[in-house]
Design a protein around this motif. Structure first.
Motif, mmCIF file in Angstrom:
data_model
loop_
_atom_site.group_PDB
_atom_site.id
_atom_site.type_symbol
_atom_site.label_atom_id
_atom_site.label_comp_id
_atom_site.label_asym_id
_atom_site.label_seq_id
_atom_site.Cartn_x
_atom_site.Cartn_y
_atom_site.Cartn_z
ATOM 1 N N PRO A 140 0.738 -1.207 0.062
ATOM 2 C CA PRO A 140 0.022 0.138 -0.031
ATOM 3 C C PRO A 140 0.771 1.231 0.118
ATOM 4 C CG PRO A 140 -0.208 -1.167 1.872
ATOM 5 C CD PRO A 140 0.464 -1.996 1.150
ATOM 6 N N ASP A 141 0.152 2.311 -0.615
ATOM 7 C CA ASP A 141 0.960 3.670 -0.644
ATOM 8 C C ASP A 141 1.617 4.082 0.946
ATOM 9 O OD1 ASP A 141 0.617 3.604 -3.276
ATOM 10 O OD2 ASP A 141 -1.354 4.772 -3.137
ATOM 11 N N TYR A 142 0.730 3.707 1.733
ATOM 12 C CA TYR A 142 0.961 4.416 3.085
ATOM 13 C C TYR A 142 2.288 3.511 3.805
ATOM 14 C CZ TYR A 142 -2.064 0.696 4.507
ATOM 15 O OH TYR A 142 -2.485 -0.532 4.872
ATOM 16 N N PHE A 143 2.464 2.485 3.462
ATOM 17 C CA PHE A 143 3.335 1.599 4.144
ATOM 18 C C PHE A 143 4.641 2.231 4.226
ATOM 19 C CE2 PHE A 143 6.533 -1.954 4.662
ATOM 20 C CZ PHE A 143 5.894 -2.754 5.935
ATOM 21 N N ALA A 144 5.405 2.687 3.614
ATOM 22 C CA ALA A 144 6.424 3.352 3.585
ATOM 23 C C ALA A 144 6.675 4.106 5.235
ATOM 24 C CB ALA A 144 7.261 3.958 2.639
ATOM 25 N N VAL A 145 5.717 5.024 5.167
ATOM 26 C CA VAL A 145 5.458 6.101 6.135
ATOM 27 C C VAL A 145 5.115 5.369 7.317
ATOM 28 C CG1 VAL A 145 3.929 8.093 6.801
ATOM 29 C CG2 VAL A 145 4.896 7.824 4.448
ATOM 30 N N GLU A 148 8.264 3.634 8.737
ATOM 31 C CA GLU A 148 9.223 4.593 9.235
ATOM 32 C C GLU A 148 8.844 5.141 10.663
ATOM 33 O OE1 GLU A 148 12.629 6.901 9.957
ATOM 34 O OE2 GLU A 148 12.370 5.389 8.651
ATOM 35 N N ARG A 149 7.789 5.262 10.868
ATOM 36 C CA ARG A 149 7.082 5.609 12.217
ATOM 37 C C ARG A 149 7.239 4.549 13.254
ATOM 38 N NH1 ARG A 149 1.740 7.851 10.992
ATOM 39 N NH2 ARG A 149 1.366 5.808 10.483
ATOM 40 N N ASN A 153 9.286 4.896 16.552
ATOM 41 C CA ASN A 153 8.799 4.584 17.996
ATOM 42 C C ASN A 153 9.028 3.351 18.678
ATOM 43 O OD1 ASN A 153 7.054 6.823 17.828
ATOM 44 N ND2 ASN A 153 5.554 5.702 16.765
ATOM 45 N N TYR A 154 9.741 2.283 17.732
ATOM 46 C CA TYR A 154 10.005 0.902 18.260
ATOM 47 C C TYR A 154 11.429 0.757 17.965
ATOM 48 C CZ TYR A 154 5.177 0.951 19.486
ATOM 49 O OH TYR A 154 3.925 1.070 19.843
ATOM 50 N N PRO A 155 12.452 1.452 18.264
ATOM 51 C CA PRO A 155 13.835 1.185 17.473
ATOM 52 C C PRO A 155 14.351 -0.070 17.825
ATOM 53 C CG PRO A 155 13.828 2.800 19.457
ATOM 54 C CD PRO A 155 12.509 2.672 18.986
ATOM 55 N N LEU A 157 12.800 -3.041 18.059
ATOM 56 C CA LEU A 157 12.196 -4.092 17.462
ATOM 57 C C LEU A 157 12.721 -4.303 16.004
ATOM 58 C CD1 LEU A 157 8.401 -3.591 19.181
ATOM 59 C CD2 LEU A 157 10.319 -5.008 19.691
ATOM 60 N N PRO A 158 12.514 -5.336 15.478
ATOM 61 C CA PRO A 158 12.626 -5.624 14.195
ATOM 62 C C PRO A 158 11.785 -4.681 13.198
ATOM 63 C CG PRO A 158 12.420 -7.655 15.192
ATOM 64 C CD PRO A 158 11.914 -6.680 16.102
ATOM 65 N N PRO A 159 12.370 -4.187 11.953
ATOM 66 C CA PRO A 159 11.320 -3.192 11.298
ATOM 67 C C PRO A 159 10.236 -3.996 10.767
ATOM 68 C CG PRO A 159 13.529 -3.803 10.095
ATOM 69 C CD PRO A 159 13.844 -4.695 11.531
ATOM 70 N N LEU A 160 9.334 -3.258 10.142
ATOM 71 C CA LEU A 160 8.023 -3.866 9.449
ATOM 72 C C LEU A 160 8.625 -4.153 8.123
ATOM 73 C CD1 LEU A 160 5.272 -1.703 10.479
ATOM 74 C CD2 LEU A 160 5.727 -3.600 11.458
ATOM 75 N N VAL A 161 8.135 -5.160 7.675
ATOM 76 C CA VAL A 161 8.450 -5.717 6.461
ATOM 77 C C VAL A 161 6.926 -6.019 5.503
ATOM 78 C CG1 VAL A 161 10.654 -6.336 6.648
ATOM 79 C CG2 VAL A 161 8.958 -8.086 6.877
ATOM 80 N N TRP A 162 7.057 -5.881 4.374
ATOM 81 C CA TRP A 162 5.798 -6.416 3.662
ATOM 82 C C TRP A 162 5.927 -7.650 2.884
ATOM 83 C CZ3 TRP A 162 1.063 -4.338 3.908
ATOM 84 C CH2 TRP A 162 0.160 -4.681 3.219
#
Length: 193
Positions: A140-145, A148-149, A153-155, A157-162
């Motif tokens: 989705p278009d909003y996923f990158a934002v 990053e948020r 907020n949770y440095p 934790l592992p990053p979100l991936v799609w």
């Protein structure tokens, strides 16, 4: 407040495995965010062997606070209760709860729900099909934002991936013959929870 005390007393009176922390009136009175997302709420009850106590606490929280909860809040709580019931070995109850909230989920989450239910039903073919639907989801278009948020907020934790939850689905596949709690925490590469 009296109702909360009575409900907490009733909940405390239920038999639970020795050593399980029990919810109290204060926990059931927490704001949703604190109850659902912090160690002050049901997550403090999620010890191995005590999952049913956590599931019952969520069910009670939904009952006590039903007039204050939005539909999406109820859906999240139902999902978490279902996960705890699955970990407790209450498979039929878990499936019922997970399917109850499925249609309220976003298109991005429905394949994960389907994969989880397929795992609980021990239906490998349906699990693999749900994984394919998950992989086919467009980013989705909003996923990158949002990612990053989340990173900010949770440095720790592992990053979100799609796509979201692909690691959990791959864990269900890699640890297909294991109990839900093990498979949910399964490393698809190492196959160990």
């Amino acid at each position: 407040m009296i109702l909360l005390s009575l409900l907490a007393s009733a909940l405390l009176g239920q038999a639970a495995p020795t050593g399980c922390v029990q919810p109290d009136a204060a926990m059931l009175a927490l704001p949703l965010q604190e109850f659902d997302q912090t160690p002050a709420g049901w997550r403090s009850l999620d010890a191995e062997g005590c999952e049913a106590v956590g599931a019952e606490a969520i069910a009670r929280y939904r009952e006590v606070n039903r007039d204050m909860l939005a539909n999406e809040d109820i859906g999240t709580l139902i999902w978490h209760e279902g996960q705890l019931r699955a970990a407790a070995g209450q498979t039929d109850e878990a499936i019922t709860l997970m399917l109850e909230g499925r249609n309220g989920e976003s298109e991005a989450t429905q394949p994960y729900v389907d994969a989880t239910v397929a795992f609980l039903r021990r239906d490998r073919e349906a699990l693999l099909a749900a994984r394919e639907r998950l992989l086919d989801l467009p980013v989705p278009d909003y996923f990158a934002v949002a990612a990053e948020r989340y990173r900010v907020n949770y440095p720790d934790l592992p990053p979100l991936v799609w796509p979201l939850n692909l690691d959990k689905v791959d864990g269900f596949i890699a640890c297909f013959d294991r109990p839900y709690r093990d498979a949910y925490n399964c490393d698809p590469e190492g196959n160990a929870p």
